[in-house]
Design an enzyme around this catalytic site. Structure first.
Site, PDB file in Angstrom:
ATOM      1  N   ASP A 145       0.865  -1.179   0.000  1.00  0.00           N
ATOM      2  CA  ASP A 145       0.000   0.000   0.000  1.00  0.00           C
ATOM      3  C   ASP A 145       0.901   1.229   0.000  1.00  0.00           C
ATOM      4  O   ASP A 145       1.961   1.231   0.631  1.00  0.00           O
ATOM      5  CB  ASP A 145      -0.903   0.015   1.230  1.00  0.00           C
ATOM      6  CG  ASP A 145      -2.033  -1.001   1.152  1.00  0.00           C
ATOM      7  OD1 ASP A 145      -2.420  -1.391   0.030  1.00  0.00           O
ATOM      8  OD2 ASP A 145      -2.547  -1.399   2.213  1.00  0.00           O
ATOM      9  N   ASP A 191      -6.946  -1.509  -4.680  1.00  0.00           N
ATOM     10  CA  ASP A 191      -8.016  -1.140  -3.753  1.00  0.00           C
ATOM     11  C   ASP A 191      -8.954  -0.123  -4.399  1.00  0.00           C
ATOM     12  O   ASP A 191     -10.180  -0.205  -4.263  1.00  0.00           O
ATOM     13  CB  ASP A 191      -7.436  -0.531  -2.472  1.00  0.00           C
ATOM     14  CG  ASP A 191      -6.545  -1.479  -1.696  1.00  0.00           C
ATOM     15  OD1 ASP A 191      -6.730  -2.706  -1.795  1.00  0.00           O
ATOM     16  OD2 ASP A 191      -5.655  -0.985  -0.980  1.00  0.00           O
TER      17      ASP A 191
END
Length: 170
Positions: free
Chosen positions: A124, A146
């Site tokens: 991330d 995401d």
């Protein structure tokens, strides 16, 4: 099942492009940004690129569960779900719904690739200031995969809400 060959090819091309972009962006972060550090900040601290890993799912939920359960809940079940989403996307005639399903599928594939090949967890790196909304000063760090899933879900839900058959009066 009668599968439209052109639809299959176009779906696979679009999915491949999105997954490639997701994986390429993660590769750049892993290569050039040391884990746990901030790389860039835009507009003050409104938007940052920071390298973190997520061994859970959304908002790091499940990060502390047993690894055998993680394999079941974060790999096996999502793969089964993605197979159904893919087959549904091939049958879907509506372009907006198919687009939304392909976004969801691409995001799922991107994060599953990380779960399979990145032992430290899903990469991330997108970090956005959230100004105290929902009690959060910063939105949990996320990646393009995401974003694909979230945007796909929003498109699918909004389209479904506003295009329901209005002739049915309850």
């Amino acid at each position: 099942m009668n599968i439209n060959r052109n639809r299959l090819v176009s779906n696979l091309i679009f999915i491949s492009i999105l997954v490639f972009f997701d994986q390429w962006s993660k590769y750049l972060v892993v290569t050039y940004v040391r884990l746990g550090t901030e790389y860039l900040s835009f507009f003050g601290d409104l938007f940052k690129i920071i390298h973190v890993r997520n061994t859970g799912v959304l908002f790091s939920l499940g990060s502390n569960i047993d690894s055998s359960l993680k394999n079941l809940f974060f790999l096996i079940i999502p793969i089964i779900i993605l197979v159904f989403v893919f087959s549904f996307s091939l049958k879907e005639n509506n372009k907006v719904s198919r687009f939304a399903l392909i976004l969801i599928l691409s995001g799922g594939i991107g994060n599953i690739i990380d779960r399979l090949f990145r032992p430290l967890g899903v990469v991330d790196f997108l970090d956005v200031k959230f100004f105290g909304i929902f009690g959060l000063q910063r939105w949990p760090t996320f990646n393009f995969a995401d974003s694909y899933v979230v945007v796909g879900m929003i498109v699918f839900i909004i389209y479904d809400l506003f295009t329901k058959d209005k002739s049915t009066n309850l």
